[in-house]
Design a protein around this motif. Structure first.
Motif, PDB file in Angstrom:
ATOM      1  N   ALA A  24      55.060  39.174  38.329  1.00 62.14           N
ATOM      2  CA  ALA A  24      54.474  38.564  39.536  1.00 62.14           C
ATOM      3  C   ALA A  24      53.266  38.098  39.550  1.00 62.14           C
ATOM      4  O   ALA A  24      52.453  38.045  38.408  1.00 62.14           O
ATOM      5  CB  ALA A  24      54.379  39.954  40.578  1.00 62.14           C
ATOM      6  N   ILE A  25      53.138  37.159  40.278  1.00 63.96           N
ATOM      7  CA  ILE A  25      51.871  36.382  40.227  1.00 63.96           C
ATOM      8  C   ILE A  25      50.726  37.263  40.596  1.00 63.96           C
ATOM      9  O   ILE A  25      50.691  38.034  41.284  1.00 63.96           O
ATOM     10  CB  ILE A  25      51.910  35.344  41.447  1.00 63.96           C
ATOM     11  N   GLY A  26      49.511  37.196  39.461  1.00 61.88           N
ATOM     12  CA  GLY A  26      48.537  38.200  39.492  1.00 61.88           C
ATOM     13  C   GLY A  26      48.510  39.274  39.256  1.00 61.88           C
ATOM     14  O   GLY A  26      47.753  40.202  39.476  1.00 61.88           O
ATOM     15  N   ALA A  27      49.754  39.630  38.664  1.00 68.38           N
ATOM     16  CA  ALA A  27      50.115  41.051  38.267  1.00 68.38           C
ATOM     17  C   ALA A  27      49.357  41.147  36.967  1.00 68.38           C
ATOM     18  O   ALA A  27      50.440  41.255  35.859  1.00 68.38           O
ATOM     19  CB  ALA A  27      51.647  41.483  38.252  1.00 68.38           C
ATOM     20  N   ASN A  28      48.479  41.282  36.709  1.00 66.53           N
ATOM     21  CA  ASN A  28      47.585  41.519  35.300  1.00 66.53           C
ATOM     22  C   ASN A  28      46.833  42.644  35.330  1.00 66.53           C
ATOM     23  O   ASN A  28      46.146  42.913  36.181  1.00 66.53           O
ATOM     24  CB  ASN A  28      46.780  40.230  34.955  1.00 66.53           C
ATOM     25  N   PRO A  29      46.478  43.288  34.093  1.00 66.87           N
ATOM     26  CA  PRO A  29      45.917  44.574  34.018  1.00 66.87           C
ATOM     27  C   PRO A  29      44.314  43.977  34.088  1.00 66.87           C
ATOM     28  O   PRO A  29      44.242  42.852  33.675  1.00 66.87           O
ATOM     29  CB  PRO A  29      46.087  44.924  32.738  1.00 66.87           C
ATOM     30  N   GLY A  30      43.465  44.753  34.503  1.00 67.76           N
ATOM     31  CA  GLY A  30      42.114  44.370  34.671  1.00 67.76           C
ATOM     32  C   GLY A  30      41.299  45.569  34.696  1.00 67.76           C
ATOM     33  O   GLY A  30      41.834  46.715  34.585  1.00 67.76           O
ATOM     34  N   PHE A  31      40.034  45.526  35.160  1.00 65.18           N
ATOM     35  CA  PHE A  31      39.028  46.550  35.124  1.00 65.18           C
ATOM     36  C   PHE A  31      38.231  46.385  36.388  1.00 65.18           C
ATOM     37  O   PHE A  31      37.937  45.303  36.692  1.00 65.18           O
ATOM     38  CB  PHE A  31      38.293  46.128  33.957  1.00 65.18           C
ATOM     39  N   CYS A  58      50.825  47.394  33.690  1.00 65.15           N
ATOM     40  CA  CYS A  58      51.378  45.931  32.935  1.00 65.15           C
ATOM     41  C   CYS A  58      50.721  45.694  31.617  1.00 65.15           C
ATOM     42  O   CYS A  58      50.690  44.567  30.980  1.00 65.15           O
ATOM     43  CB  CYS A  58      50.525  44.810  33.974  1.00 65.15           C
ATOM     44  N   ALA A  59      49.770  46.668  31.176  1.00 61.41           N
ATOM     45  CA  ALA A  59      49.061  46.510  29.821  1.00 61.41           C
ATOM     46  C   ALA A  59      50.088  47.071  28.751  1.00 61.41           C
ATOM     47  O   ALA A  59      51.086  47.925  28.997  1.00 61.41           O
ATOM     48  CB  ALA A  59      47.888  47.215  29.962  1.00 61.41           C
ATOM     49  N   ALA A 105      42.566  44.875  27.594  1.00 61.12           N
ATOM     50  CA  ALA A 105      43.924  45.071  27.952  1.00 61.12           C
ATOM     51  C   ALA A 105      44.896  44.253  27.225  1.00 61.12           C
ATOM     52  O   ALA A 105      44.829  42.940  28.122  1.00 61.12           O
ATOM     53  CB  ALA A 105      44.259  45.393  29.476  1.00 61.12           C
ATOM     54  N   ARG A 106      45.632  44.425  26.307  1.00 58.15           N
ATOM     55  CA  ARG A 106      46.539  43.615  25.819  1.00 58.15           C
ATOM     56  C   ARG A 106      47.946  43.581  26.536  1.00 58.15           C
ATOM     57  O   ARG A 106      48.484  44.577  26.612  1.00 58.15           O
ATOM     58  CB  ARG A 106      46.557  43.667  24.205  1.00 58.15           C
ATOM     59  N   GLU A 107      48.229  42.356  26.908  1.00 58.74           N
ATOM     60  CA  GLU A 107      49.671  42.111  27.502  1.00 58.74           C
ATOM     61  C   GLU A 107      50.362  41.338  26.906  1.00 58.74           C
ATOM     62  O   GLU A 107      50.190  40.189  26.854  1.00 58.74           O
ATOM     63  CB  GLU A 107      49.258  41.707  28.922  1.00 58.74           C
TER      64      GLU A 107
END
Length: 198
Positions: A24-31, A58-59, A105-107
């Protein structure tokens, strides 16, 4: 029909190898913020990012990047850790020297490459005089050795960063002084030549 089933099987294997990738758009791991760093002893820290990760689903892995704050290019990277790990102990820190710590976070997106989603950095220095940790049985000689190692590392970093500018500045000053000297000598010879003609 066999080709369709074979294609479906290959697609299933390809998708299965990338389990954590969120499409999905914007579905990235973050902090939510920088990692928390605590002193374990005079030369060891504990880096924690528990509760700070958004979209951990997602990570694929976590990596911790750290290095001297005064020389960010001299960083080291930890081994890749699974997504159920939220803490890492890092030894061999020089007391009183500031280090930066950053969690990544590596994806793995399979065919589309790899994303490295980085947390903000935390800057932290261990202290020899920290009274919140249990005192270690170290001789004064070892403490002096650590302090001298920190000073020599700071000096090496300083020289590496600023030596070129110091050399260029020194050469510029020498060139200016030489120019002034030549100018004064030329003026004196002109003045003597004018006086001789009179």
């Amino acid at each position: 029909m066999k080709i369709f089933l074979y294609s479906l099987f290959v697609l299933h294997i390809a998708v299965q190898s990338v389990q954590s990738y969120c499409f999905a758009i914007g579905a990235n791991p973050g902090f939510k913020g920088p990692p928390v760093v605590q002193q374990v002893n005079h030369t060891t820290v504990l880096v924690s990012w528990d509760g700070l990760v958004t979209r951990v689903d997602c990570a694929d892995q976590f990596i911790v990047k750290s290095g001297p704050a005064s020389s960010p290019s001299d960083f080291i990277m930890s081994d890749m850790m699974n997504t159920s790990t939220f803490k890492l102990v890092i030894p061999k820190r020089i007391p009183e020297l500031k280090y930066f710590y950053q969690v990544i976070a590596r994806e793995d997106k399979g065919f589309w490459g790899v994303d490295y989603n980085k947390s903000p950095k935390t800057v932290f220095a261990t202290s020899i005089n920290n009274k919140n940790i249990k005192a270690e049985k170290q001789e004064d000689k070892e403490k002096k050795t650590m302090i001298s190692q920190a000073s020599s590392l700071n000096m090496k970093i300083f020289l590496r960063k600023y030596l070129v500018w110091v050399v260029v500045g020194s050469l510029t000053i020498l060139l200016l002084l030489f120019g002034l000297f030549v100018n004064l000598v030329q003026r004196r010879t002109r003045i003597q030549a004018v006086e001789d003609n009179i």
